[in-house]
Design a protein around this motif. Structure first.
Motif, mmCIF file in Angstrom:
data_model
loop_
_atom_site.group_PDB
_atom_site.id
_atom_site.type_symbol
_atom_site.label_atom_id
_atom_site.label_comp_id
_atom_site.label_asym_id
_atom_site.label_seq_id
_atom_site.Cartn_x
_atom_site.Cartn_y
_atom_site.Cartn_z
ATOM 1 N N VAL A 197 0.842 -1.188 0.000
ATOM 2 C CA VAL A 197 0.000 0.000 0.000
ATOM 3 C C VAL A 197 0.882 1.245 0.000
ATOM 4 O O VAL A 197 1.900 1.314 0.696
ATOM 5 C CB VAL A 197 -0.963 -0.032 1.202
ATOM 6 C CG1 VAL A 197 -1.487 1.361 1.536
ATOM 7 C CG2 VAL A 197 -2.147 -0.946 0.888
ATOM 8 N N ASP A 198 0.468 2.230 -0.793
ATOM 9 C CA ASP A 198 1.244 3.455 -0.977
ATOM 10 C C ASP A 198 0.398 4.665 -0.597
ATOM 11 O O ASP A 198 -0.830 4.597 -0.610
ATOM 12 C CB ASP A 198 1.683 3.553 -2.440
ATOM 13 C CG ASP A 198 2.833 4.528 -2.635
ATOM 14 O OD1 ASP A 198 3.966 4.070 -2.821
ATOM 15 O OD2 ASP A 198 2.589 5.748 -2.595
ATOM 16 N N LYS A 199 1.066 5.763 -0.265
ATOM 17 C CA LYS A 199 0.380 6.995 0.129
ATOM 18 C C LYS A 199 1.381 8.124 0.241
ATOM 19 O O LYS A 199 2.603 7.888 0.163
ATOM 20 C CB LYS A 199 -0.315 6.821 1.485
ATOM 21 C CG LYS A 199 0.692 6.495 2.597
ATOM 22 C CD LYS A 199 0.021 6.337 3.919
ATOM 23 C CE LYS A 199 -0.366 7.664 4.519
ATOM 24 N NZ LYS A 199 0.803 8.552 4.742
ATOM 25 N N CYS A 200 0.898 9.334 0.465
ATOM 26 C CA CYS A 200 1.751 10.516 0.677
ATOM 27 C C CYS A 200 2.645 10.327 1.901
ATOM 28 O O CYS A 200 2.212 9.818 2.932
ATOM 29 C CB CYS A 200 0.856 11.740 0.876
ATOM 30 S SG CYS A 200 1.694 13.199 1.522
ATOM 31 N N THR A 201 3.882 10.785 1.759
ATOM 32 C CA THR A 201 4.845 10.741 2.872
ATOM 33 C C THR A 201 5.232 12.142 3.332
ATOM 34 O O THR A 201 6.177 12.275 4.118
ATOM 35 C CB THR A 201 6.125 10.013 2.437
ATOM 36 O OG1 THR A 201 6.737 10.779 1.383
ATOM 37 C CG2 THR A 201 5.817 8.602 1.925
ATOM 38 N N PHE A 202 4.543 13.173 2.828
ATOM 39 C CA PHE A 202 4.982 14.571 3.009
ATOM 40 C C PHE A 202 6.402 14.735 2.445
ATOM 41 O O PHE A 202 7.141 15.628 2.868
ATOM 42 C CB PHE A 202 4.967 14.993 4.483
ATOM 43 C CG PHE A 202 3.690 15.652 4.963
ATOM 44 C CD1 PHE A 202 2.748 16.168 4.075
ATOM 45 C CD2 PHE A 202 3.425 15.779 6.323
ATOM 46 C CE1 PHE A 202 1.582 16.778 4.536
ATOM 47 C CE2 PHE A 202 2.266 16.394 6.793
ATOM 48 C CZ PHE A 202 1.344 16.895 5.901
#
Ligand code: SF4
Ligand code: SF4
Length: 180
Positions: free
Chosen positions: A115-120
């Motif tokens: 799963v992937d997402k924003c990391t800032f």
């Protein structure tokens, strides 16, 4: 010294929906076709002819209360430096429990199975840079920084400008603030 608490202010009065932040994020993070860590939402409010449009650049809200971390059975989803919510891809089994718990639809499955997402853009922040989306935005609608530092630009904006967070009733305490 107070612990850092990273946050982002998104100025809905400056955002023109150009998608430059979306493209720069894809490039910076080498995201595959169809994978996005940020996206643009346009909402029309009011009744004709008194209409207003709000344009928002959205991403993971790096919440203070993290249902995704609570739901993750492997410890892959975790809270890192400055309150940034991350996924350790080597621990992730792709079970999607975190996706089901996120009220913001901020997570997606990478073709490699995690799963992937924003990391800032924490990798950039650790080098003293701002996130790629902020650096690219032509209207300076995005401001990342340390909300625990009262002298930071993001603190100044959040404290002085009217703002809202997404789905406050979800009880997640988001750290992305939309200036209105
Ligand atoms: S780059 Fe800036 S102006 Fe363009 S969509 Fe993103 S936040 Fe809005
Ligand atoms: S998909 Fe990965 S990060 Fe999400 S809950 Fe399952 S193991 Fe954790």
């Amino acid at each position: 010294m107070t612990a850092r608490r990273y946050a982002m202010a998104v100025d809905t009065r400056r955002c023109v929906g150009c998608n430059a932040c979306v493209i720069s994020c894809k490039t910076e993070n080498a995201l595959p076709s169809g994978g996005f860590r940020d996206w643009i939402v346009q909402e029309v409010h009011g009744t004709f002819p008194d209409l207003t449009m709000q344009i928002r650049s959205e991403r993971c809200n790096h919440c203070g209360d993290t249902p995704c971390v609570a739901a993750c059975p492997t410890g892959a989803s975790h809270v890192a430096d400055g309150g940034v919510v991350l996924v350790s891809k080597h621990k992730c089994t792709g079970c999607k429990a975190c996706m089901a718990s996120c009220p913001y639809g901020a997570r997606w499955v990478h073709p490699d199975g995690y799963v992937d997402k924003c990391t800032f853009c924490l990798h950039r922040v650790e080098r003293g840079q701002v996130p790629a989306c902020q650096e690219t935005c032509p209207t300076r609608a995005l401001t990342f920084g340390d909300l625990a530092d009262p002298a930071s630009e993001v603190s100044r904006l959040v404290n002085r400008r009217p703002n809202l967070v997404l789905q406050p009733g979800a009880g997640t305490r988001p750290y992305v603030f939309f200036l209105t």
